[in-house]
Scaffold this motif. Structure first.
Motif, PDB file in Angstrom:
ATOM      1  N   ASN A 188       0.849  -1.244   0.010  1.00 17.39           N
ATOM      2  CA  ASN A 188      -0.138   0.064   0.119  1.00 17.39           C
ATOM      3  C   ASN A 188       0.909   1.226   0.020  1.00 17.39           C
ATOM      4  OD1 ASN A 188      -2.382  -1.475  -0.093  1.00 17.39           O
ATOM      5  ND2 ASN A 188      -2.641  -1.393   2.178  1.00 17.39           N
ATOM      6  N   ILE A 189       1.812   1.114   0.848  1.00 18.08           N
ATOM      7  CA  ILE A 189       2.639   2.441   0.891  1.00 18.08           C
ATOM      8  C   ILE A 189       3.280   2.653  -0.508  1.00 18.08           C
ATOM      9  CG2 ILE A 189       5.006   3.373   2.021  1.00 18.08           C
ATOM     10  CD1 ILE A 189       4.144   1.666   4.439  1.00 18.08           C
ATOM     11  N   ILE A 190       3.920   1.528  -1.128  1.00 19.42           N
ATOM     12  CA  ILE A 190       4.770   1.692  -2.320  1.00 19.42           C
ATOM     13  C   ILE A 190       3.404   2.227  -3.379  1.00 19.42           C
ATOM     14  CG2 ILE A 190       5.642   0.459  -4.195  1.00 19.42           C
ATOM     15  CD1 ILE A 190       6.853  -1.390  -2.242  1.00 19.42           C
ATOM     16  N   SER A 249      11.781   9.186 -13.295  1.00 19.16           N
ATOM     17  CA  SER A 249      12.545   9.128 -12.186  1.00 19.16           C
ATOM     18  C   SER A 249      12.973   8.182 -11.606  1.00 19.16           C
ATOM     19  CB  SER A 249      11.639  10.179 -10.981  1.00 19.16           C
ATOM     20  OG  SER A 249      10.267   9.370 -11.288  1.00 19.16           O
ATOM     21  N   THR A 250      14.331   8.312 -10.738  1.00 17.78           N
ATOM     22  CA  THR A 250      14.798   6.972 -10.031  1.00 17.78           C
ATOM     23  C   THR A 250      14.103   6.874  -8.654  1.00 17.78           C
ATOM     24  OG1 THR A 250      16.819   7.742 -10.957  1.00 17.78           O
ATOM     25  CG2 THR A 250      16.916   6.200  -9.300  1.00 17.78           C
ATOM     26  N   ILE A 251      13.579   5.766  -8.720  1.00 16.10           N
ATOM     27  CA  ILE A 251      12.747   5.487  -7.275  1.00 16.10           C
ATOM     28  C   ILE A 251      13.494   4.335  -6.508  1.00 16.10           C
ATOM     29  CG2 ILE A 251      10.459   4.779  -6.272  1.00 16.10           C
ATOM     30  CD1 ILE A 251       9.364   5.669  -9.241  1.00 16.10           C
ATOM     31  N   GLU A 252      13.493   4.606  -5.221  1.00 19.70           N
ATOM     32  CA  GLU A 252      14.263   3.504  -4.140  1.00 19.70           C
ATOM     33  C   GLU A 252      13.148   3.448  -3.048  1.00 19.70           C
ATOM     34  OE1 GLU A 252      18.462   3.255  -3.097  1.00 19.70           O
ATOM     35  OE2 GLU A 252      17.935   5.534  -3.079  1.00 19.70           O
ATOM     36  N   GLU A 277       9.396  -7.452  -6.242  1.00 19.61           N
ATOM     37  CA  GLU A 277       8.457  -7.599  -7.551  1.00 19.61           C
ATOM     38  C   GLU A 277       8.547  -6.353  -8.267  1.00 19.61           C
ATOM     39  OE1 GLU A 277       4.482  -8.760  -6.101  1.00 19.61           O
ATOM     40  OE2 GLU A 277       5.309 -10.506  -5.155  1.00 19.61           O
ATOM     41  N   TYR A 278       8.407  -5.283  -7.491  1.00 21.67           N
ATOM     42  CA  TYR A 278       8.088  -3.999  -8.220  1.00 21.67           C
ATOM     43  C   TYR A 278       9.453  -3.471  -9.165  1.00 21.67           C
ATOM     44  CZ  TYR A 278       3.940  -2.492  -5.993  1.00 21.67           C
ATOM     45  OH  TYR A 278       2.768  -2.079  -5.482  1.00 21.67           O
ATOM     46  N   LYS A 279      10.655  -4.179  -8.360  1.00 24.47           N
ATOM     47  CA  LYS A 279      12.002  -3.792  -9.139  1.00 24.47           C
ATOM     48  C   LYS A 279      12.046  -4.620 -10.376  1.00 24.47           C
ATOM     49  CE  LYS A 279      16.681  -3.679  -8.101  1.00 24.47           C
ATOM     50  NZ  LYS A 279      18.059  -3.954  -7.345  1.00 24.47           N
ATOM     51  N   ILE A 280      11.470  -6.063 -10.436  1.00 22.65           N
ATOM     52  CA  ILE A 280      11.799  -6.887 -11.548  1.00 22.65           C
ATOM     53  C   ILE A 280      10.774  -6.309 -12.399  1.00 22.65           C
ATOM     54  CG2 ILE A 280      11.007  -9.168 -12.359  1.00 22.65           C
ATOM     55  CD1 ILE A 280      11.642 -10.399  -9.542  1.00 22.65           C
ATOM     56  N   SER A 281       9.564  -5.647 -11.978  1.00 21.91           N
ATOM     57  CA  SER A 281       8.665  -5.100 -13.159  1.00 21.91           C
ATOM     58  C   SER A 281       9.270  -3.798 -13.793  1.00 21.91           C
ATOM     59  CB  SER A 281       7.490  -5.222 -12.554  1.00 21.91           C
ATOM     60  OG  SER A 281       7.259  -4.242 -11.433  1.00 21.91           O
ATOM     61  N   GLY A 282      10.229  -3.111 -12.659  1.00 27.40           N
ATOM     62  CA  GLY A 282      10.807  -1.867 -13.586  1.00 27.40           C
ATOM     63  C   GLY A 282      10.005  -0.620 -13.101  1.00 27.40           C
ATOM     64  N   ASP A 307      19.269 -12.400  -2.885  1.00 22.43           N
ATOM     65  CA  ASP A 307      18.101 -12.914  -3.319  1.00 22.43           C
ATOM     66  C   ASP A 307      16.997 -12.031  -3.418  1.00 22.43           C
ATOM     67  OD1 ASP A 307      19.530 -15.201  -3.446  1.00 22.43           O
ATOM     68  OD2 ASP A 307      18.390 -16.141  -1.751  1.00 22.43           O
ATOM     69  N   TYR A 308      16.867 -10.799  -2.829  1.00 23.51           N
ATOM     70  CA  TYR A 308      15.652  -9.934  -2.897  1.00 23.51           C
ATOM     71  C   TYR A 308      16.173  -8.575  -3.565  1.00 23.51           C
ATOM     72  CZ  TYR A 308      12.553 -13.106  -0.391  1.00 23.51           C
ATOM     73  OH  TYR A 308      11.971 -14.360  -0.302  1.00 23.51           O
TER      74      TYR A 308
END
Ligand code: SF4
Length: 361
Positions: free
Chosen positions: A42-44, A55-58, A83-88, A112-113
């Protein structure tokens, strides 16, 4: 220019088995947290809706010792940003933790993550300060963790505090120099504040602990920031972030708190360096006009809060007028004109000279 956004996820670390004197983490049994993977998602999502494209998001897990939490909960929480990182949809994952909560298995799991950056809450590399602060780890734990983090290919972040029990300016500068030898990717500097419901508050109230003064902390942080700067180490934060409760008179009982702490440090550095420059060059400043050409980012620190630096130099050096203009000039340089005299000053070289003349390096 692409913007850099951080999505902060605060992971309160209930049941932290440690007793850092400055921390008001309530002790409850069990290495756990009340943040769930649903909260993380939810926060993401909430944050992503507000960001501009390109933009660059961390995603950043802050607030506790992430890797001291039960490994299954770590996996559950990390799976979401992974998951969000894998999907870009995000670009990076960072977290903060304790130096003695790092080992090979923990780091393998973080790999791994696809975690990118690990920030270690080190606070000091002086063992007496660590002991007096109830940290429960030694400087040796920091060196081991830092080396392992780098061996695994993570970005290493280091956090230090000044003004802890048993600390001195010399010890803080020594910690800074040792940090520099560890070549971190980024650093944070926190002046110690006395927070409500902490052991430090008790020591403060009984007169067994005196916080570093505001002036001392600005002077010391100015030296630390210059040391990191000449070594090209990014200091990403100085001073605790003000929140609703992190304010003097609320949860902050005493200590050098200011909502614009970093800005004051940066202004102080410009004051110190310009003063040093005028003195070593024996400049005739009386009744002259001073014009400073600067990158737009330096205008406010040069001028100081409420033009304090401008007033200082007019009072102290007798300038008629001081003007600061935005120019296409890189951030590490300023141009100064005093009547017919002109010089383009490399601020990093000036810092090195200043630190040498003051026997700091
Ligand atoms: S600062 Fe971190 S390690 Fe120390 S007591 Fe608080 S949560 Fe625990």
């Amino acid at each position: 220019m692409s913007r850099h956004y951080i999505i902060p996820i605060f992971v309160p670390h209930y049941g932290c088995p440690h007793d850092c004197v400055f921390c008001n983490q309530k002790k409850i049994t069990g290495l756990s947290t009340n943040v769930t993977s649903i909260d993380v998602k939810n926060i993401i999502e909430e944050h992503l809706m507000t960001f501009k494209s390109d933009s660059t998001i961390e995603v950043a897990f802050y607030g506790g010792s992430f890797t001291a939490i039960d490994i299954n909960i770590q996996k559950e929480l990390l799976a979401i940003p992974h998951e969000y990182k894998i999907s870009g949809r995000i670009d990076g994952i960072r977290l903060s933790t304790r130096p003695d909560s790092i080992d090979e298995n923990i780091l393998k799991n973080l790999k791994d993550y696809s975690v990118d950056t690990i920030e270690l809450g080190v606070q000091s590399l002086d063992d007496f300060v660590l002991y007096k602060s109830g940290r429960g780890h030694t400087s040796e734990d920091v060196y081991k963790a830092a080396e392992l983090i780098k061996e695994f290919g993570f970005n290493l972040g280091l956090q230090m505090m000044i003004g802890l029990p048993g600390d001195t300016g010399e010890k803080a500068i020594d910690t800074c120099k040792k940090f520099i030898r560890l070549s971190p990717y980024c650093v944070r500097i926190y002046p110690t504040l006395v927070i409500k419901d902490t052991y430090l508050e008790k020591q403060f109230l009984t007169g067994d602990y005196f916080p570093i003064t505001f002036e001392e902390s600005i002077a010391l942080c100015s030296i630390l920031l210059m040391l990191y700067s000449i070594n090209n180490i990014d200091v990403i934060r100085i001073g605790l972030q003000p929140t609703e409760n992190i304010q003097l008179g609320k949860d902050v009982v005493a200590g050098p708190f200011h909502p614009a702490f970093r800005q004051i440090v940066e202004s102080n550095i410009f004051r110190l360096l310009l003063e040093y420059y005028f003195n070593i060059n024996n400049m005739d400043t009386n009744n002259k006009n001073l014009i400073i050409d600067s990158n737009s980012k330096n205008i406010s620190p040069i001028s100081g809060q409420k033009s304090s630096n401008i007033k200082y130099f007019i009072d102290r050096y007798g300038f008629n007028r001081i003007k600061i203009y935005t120019k296409e000039i890189d951030i590490n340089h300023i141009g100064i004109t005093i009547d017919e005299f002109y010089d383009k000053i490399n601020m990093k070289l000036l810092m090195i000279s200043y630190l040498k003349d003051n026997s700091i390096i």
